[in-house]
Design a protein around this motif. Structure first.
Motif, PDB file in Angstrom:
ATOM      1  N   THR A  82       0.799  -1.224   0.000  1.00  0.00           N
ATOM      2  CA  THR A  82       0.000   0.000   0.000  1.00  0.00           C
ATOM      3  C   THR A  82       0.834   1.278   0.000  1.00  0.00           C
ATOM      4  O   THR A  82       0.274   2.371  -0.163  1.00  0.00           O
ATOM      5  CB  THR A  82      -0.933   0.032   1.222  1.00  0.00           C
ATOM      6  OG1 THR A  82      -0.148  -0.105   2.414  1.00  0.00           O
ATOM      7  CG2 THR A  82      -1.957  -1.091   1.151  1.00  0.00           C
ATOM      8  N   ASN A  83       2.121   1.168   0.152  1.00  0.00           N
ATOM      9  CA  ASN A  83       2.955   2.367   0.343  1.00  0.00           C
ATOM     10  C   ASN A  83       3.682   2.872  -0.893  1.00  0.00           C
ATOM     11  O   ASN A  83       4.411   3.869  -0.812  1.00  0.00           O
ATOM     12  CB  ASN A  83       3.996   2.102   1.429  1.00  0.00           C
ATOM     13  CG  ASN A  83       3.384   2.012   2.809  1.00  0.00           C
ATOM     14  OD1 ASN A  83       2.185   2.249   2.984  1.00  0.00           O
ATOM     15  ND2 ASN A  83       4.197   1.644   3.785  1.00  0.00           N
ATOM     16  N   TYR A  84       3.523   2.194  -2.019  1.00  0.00           N
ATOM     17  CA  TYR A  84       4.270   2.570  -3.220  1.00  0.00           C
ATOM     18  C   TYR A  84       3.337   2.703  -4.423  1.00  0.00           C
ATOM     19  O   TYR A  84       2.450   1.866  -4.632  1.00  0.00           O
ATOM     20  CB  TYR A  84       5.314   1.504  -3.567  1.00  0.00           C
ATOM     21  CG  TYR A  84       6.453   1.378  -2.599  1.00  0.00           C
ATOM     22  CD1 TYR A  84       6.308   0.652  -1.414  1.00  0.00           C
ATOM     23  CD2 TYR A  84       7.693   1.956  -2.871  1.00  0.00           C
ATOM     24  CE1 TYR A  84       7.363   0.530  -0.526  1.00  0.00           C
ATOM     25  CE2 TYR A  84       8.753   1.818  -1.988  1.00  0.00           C
ATOM     26  CZ  TYR A  84       8.581   1.108  -0.820  1.00  0.00           C
ATOM     27  OH  TYR A  84       9.633   0.976   0.052  1.00  0.00           O
ATOM     28  N   TRP A  85       3.564   3.763  -5.215  1.00  0.00           N
ATOM     29  CA  TRP A  85       2.888   3.846  -6.498  1.00  0.00           C
ATOM     30  C   TRP A  85       3.327   2.669  -7.379  1.00  0.00           C
ATOM     31  O   TRP A  85       4.499   2.287  -7.394  1.00  0.00           O
ATOM     32  CB  TRP A  85       3.248   5.147  -7.226  1.00  0.00           C
ATOM     33  CG  TRP A  85       2.673   6.391  -6.632  1.00  0.00           C
ATOM     34  CD1 TRP A  85       3.272   7.206  -5.711  1.00  0.00           C
ATOM     35  CD2 TRP A  85       1.409   6.984  -6.935  1.00  0.00           C
ATOM     36  NE1 TRP A  85       2.455   8.270  -5.429  1.00  0.00           N
ATOM     37  CE2 TRP A  85       1.307   8.162  -6.164  1.00  0.00           C
ATOM     38  CE3 TRP A  85       0.351   6.652  -7.800  1.00  0.00           C
ATOM     39  CZ2 TRP A  85       0.190   9.001  -6.211  1.00  0.00           C
ATOM     40  CZ3 TRP A  85      -0.757   7.492  -7.848  1.00  0.00           C
ATOM     41  CH2 TRP A  85      -0.830   8.644  -7.069  1.00  0.00           C
ATOM     42  N   TYR A 127      -1.955   4.376  -6.628  1.00  0.00           N
ATOM     43  CA  TYR A 127      -1.449   4.274  -5.258  1.00  0.00           C
ATOM     44  C   TYR A 127      -2.393   3.355  -4.510  1.00  0.00           C
ATOM     45  O   TYR A 127      -3.520   3.753  -4.167  1.00  0.00           O
ATOM     46  CB  TYR A 127      -1.398   5.661  -4.625  1.00  0.00           C
ATOM     47  CG  TYR A 127      -0.601   5.743  -3.351  1.00  0.00           C
ATOM     48  CD1 TYR A 127      -1.223   6.040  -2.143  1.00  0.00           C
ATOM     49  CD2 TYR A 127       0.778   5.544  -3.350  1.00  0.00           C
ATOM     50  CE1 TYR A 127      -0.489   6.131  -0.969  1.00  0.00           C
ATOM     51  CE2 TYR A 127       1.515   5.629  -2.184  1.00  0.00           C
ATOM     52  CZ  TYR A 127       0.879   5.924  -0.985  1.00  0.00           C
ATOM     53  OH  TYR A 127       1.611   6.013   0.163  1.00  0.00           O
ATOM     54  N   ARG A 148      -2.911   2.311  -1.564  1.00  0.00           N
ATOM     55  CA  ARG A 148      -3.459   2.603  -0.231  1.00  0.00           C
ATOM     56  C   ARG A 148      -4.898   3.116  -0.341  1.00  0.00           C
ATOM     57  O   ARG A 148      -5.766   2.731   0.448  1.00  0.00           O
ATOM     58  CB  ARG A 148      -2.591   3.625   0.488  1.00  0.00           C
ATOM     59  CG  ARG A 148      -3.103   4.052   1.855  1.00  0.00           C
ATOM     60  CD  ARG A 148      -2.132   5.016   2.488  1.00  0.00           C
ATOM     61  NE  ARG A 148      -0.866   4.339   2.787  1.00  0.00           N
ATOM     62  CZ  ARG A 148      -0.540   3.844   3.986  1.00  0.00           C
ATOM     63  NH1 ARG A 148      -1.388   3.944   4.990  1.00  0.00           N
ATOM     64  NH2 ARG A 148       0.618   3.251   4.171  1.00  0.00           N
ATOM     65  N   ASP A 149      -5.124   4.008  -1.326  1.00  0.00           N
ATOM     66  CA  ASP A 149      -6.469   4.574  -1.463  1.00  0.00           C
ATOM     67  C   ASP A 149      -6.954   4.575  -2.909  1.00  0.00           C
ATOM     68  O   ASP A 149      -7.929   5.245  -3.249  1.00  0.00           O
ATOM     69  CB  ASP A 149      -6.508   6.000  -0.917  1.00  0.00           C
ATOM     70  CG  ASP A 149      -5.465   6.899  -1.554  1.00  0.00           C
ATOM     71  OD1 ASP A 149      -5.295   8.038  -1.096  1.00  0.00           O
ATOM     72  OD2 ASP A 149      -4.809   6.454  -2.525  1.00  0.00           O
ATOM     73  N   ASP A 161      -5.767   6.030  -5.387  1.00  0.00           N
ATOM     74  CA  ASP A 161      -5.544   7.277  -6.106  1.00  0.00           C
ATOM     75  C   ASP A 161      -4.836   6.952  -7.419  1.00  0.00           C
ATOM     76  O   ASP A 161      -4.000   6.038  -7.489  1.00  0.00           O
ATOM     77  CB  ASP A 161      -4.676   8.212  -5.259  1.00  0.00           C
ATOM     78  CG  ASP A 161      -4.569   9.614  -5.838  1.00  0.00           C
ATOM     79  OD1 ASP A 161      -3.675  10.357  -5.401  1.00  0.00           O
ATOM     80  OD2 ASP A 161      -5.371   9.963  -6.735  1.00  0.00           O
ATOM     81  N   ARG A 216      -3.083   8.576 -11.223  1.00  0.00           N
ATOM     82  CA  ARG A 216      -2.613   9.671 -12.051  1.00  0.00           C
ATOM     83  C   ARG A 216      -2.379   9.094 -13.447  1.00  0.00           C
ATOM     84  O   ARG A 216      -1.742   8.059 -13.582  1.00  0.00           O
ATOM     85  CB  ARG A 216      -1.353  10.317 -11.487  1.00  0.00           C
ATOM     86  CG  ARG A 216      -0.245   9.359 -11.099  1.00  0.00           C
ATOM     87  CD  ARG A 216       0.891  10.049 -10.352  1.00  0.00           C
ATOM     88  NE  ARG A 216       1.983   9.114 -10.075  1.00  0.00           N
ATOM     89  CZ  ARG A 216       3.073   9.399  -9.376  1.00  0.00           C
ATOM     90  NH1 ARG A 216       3.232  10.605  -8.867  1.00  0.00           N
ATOM     91  NH2 ARG A 216       3.998   8.474  -9.184  1.00  0.00           N
ATOM     92  N   ASP A 226       8.935   5.154  -1.437  1.00  0.00           N
ATOM     93  CA  ASP A 226       7.576   5.016  -0.923  1.00  0.00           C
ATOM     94  C   ASP A 226       6.977   6.390  -0.662  1.00  0.00           C
ATOM     95  O   ASP A 226       7.660   7.404  -0.659  1.00  0.00           O
ATOM     96  CB  ASP A 226       7.543   4.148   0.335  1.00  0.00           C
ATOM     97  CG  ASP A 226       8.310   4.758   1.492  1.00  0.00           C
ATOM     98  OD1 ASP A 226       8.256   4.203   2.605  1.00  0.00           O
ATOM     99  OD2 ASP A 226       8.990   5.781   1.295  1.00  0.00           O
ATOM    100  N   ARG A 261       3.287   9.061  -1.316  1.00  0.00           N
ATOM    101  CA  ARG A 261       2.451   9.484  -2.426  1.00  0.00           C
ATOM    102  C   ARG A 261       2.872  10.812  -3.048  1.00  0.00           C
ATOM    103  O   ARG A 261       2.364  11.189  -4.093  1.00  0.00           O
ATOM    104  CB  ARG A 261       1.000   9.595  -1.989  1.00  0.00           C
ATOM    105  CG  ARG A 261       0.767  10.591  -0.875  1.00  0.00           C
ATOM    106  CD  ARG A 261      -0.646  11.109  -0.825  1.00  0.00           C
ATOM    107  NE  ARG A 261      -1.629  10.051  -0.688  1.00  0.00           N
ATOM    108  CZ  ARG A 261      -2.468   9.725  -1.661  1.00  0.00           C
ATOM    109  NH1 ARG A 261      -2.429  10.326  -2.826  1.00  0.00           N
ATOM    110  NH2 ARG A 261      -3.363   8.787  -1.465  1.00  0.00           N
TER     111      ARG A 261
END
Lengths: 123, 110
Positions: free
Chosen positions: A30-33, A52, A54-55, A57, A59, A102, A104
């Protein structure tokens, strides 16, 4: 050891939908794009964007915005790249790649790569 | 069409030094770290240099990176046959808000 294992090669017809996967292991998912990179046969590398986990997100590169969808499933440490209607011009190898750092807030830096998934779109 | 321009090819004999250039602009190389990737035939790219001059663990010291203004360079010292590959520069472009790759350089060991 960081590992990214992608799903197998696909052969599809124009207009069909497709979802390919990239399963991560060996780090805190969860900590890395995690990004996607396209390589058309015989051509160079193009960054499509990243997610990302974690949530979820996302781009997107403007070149791919609206053409593809990225998603992530934290329960199985997997990210996805999806098309709703494939075109012949989508024929390429698609690589997933985890960022080096790591967090965002930093710009992309693809560092750990999957083996690639060849997508062939032909009638 | 990439915003980072590389020569299409470079070559050298074993043991020689080969340099690959990467030309960009103030919105990418001029203001952000440069990274380099090596792609051996039919394999995934591998991060070779990050943050312009840093080598990830496991990358031999004969690979080195540098930057001057809006251009960057990758040098391979003591060229070896296994260095025959495609090499790509890359950087974040703050104007386009995308990670841009160079056009790629094919290195041939003669």
């Amino acid at each position: 050891e960081v590992q990214l294992v992608q799903s197998g090669a696909e052969v599809k017809k124009p207009g069909e939908s497709l979802k390919i996967s990239c399963k991560a292991s060996g780090y805190s998912f969860t900590n890395y794009w995690v990004g996607w990179v396209r390589q058309v046969p015989g051509k160079g590398l193009e960054w499509m964007g990243s997610v990302y986990p974690r949530d979820s997100d996302t781009r997107y590169s403007p070149s791919f915005q609206g053409q593809v969808t990225f998603s992530a499933d934290k329960s199985i440490n997997t990210v996805y790249l999806q098309w709703s209607s494939l075109k012949a011009s989508d024929t390429a190898t698609y690589f997933c790649a985890r960022d080096f750092y790591d967090g965002r807030l930093l710009p992309a830096l693809p560092a750990h790569w999957g083996q690639g998934t060849l997508v062939t779109v032909s009638s | 069409q990439s915003v980072l321009t590389q020569p299409p090819s470079a070559s050298g004999t074993p043991g020689q030094r080969v340099t690959i250039s990467c030309s960009g602009s103030t919105s990418n190389i001029g203001s952000n770290p440069v990274n380099w990737y090596q792609q051996l035939p039919a394999t995934a790219p591998k991060l070779l240099i990050f943050s312009t001059t840093q080598r990830p663990s496991g990358v031999p010291a004969r690979f080195s990176g540098s930057r001057s203004g809006t251009s960057a360079s990758l040098a391979i010292s003591g060229l070896q046959s296994e260095d025959e590959a495609d090499y790509y520069c890359a950087a974040w472009d703050a104007s386009l808000n995308v990670y841009v790759f160079g056009t790629g350089t094919k290195v041939t060991v003669l």
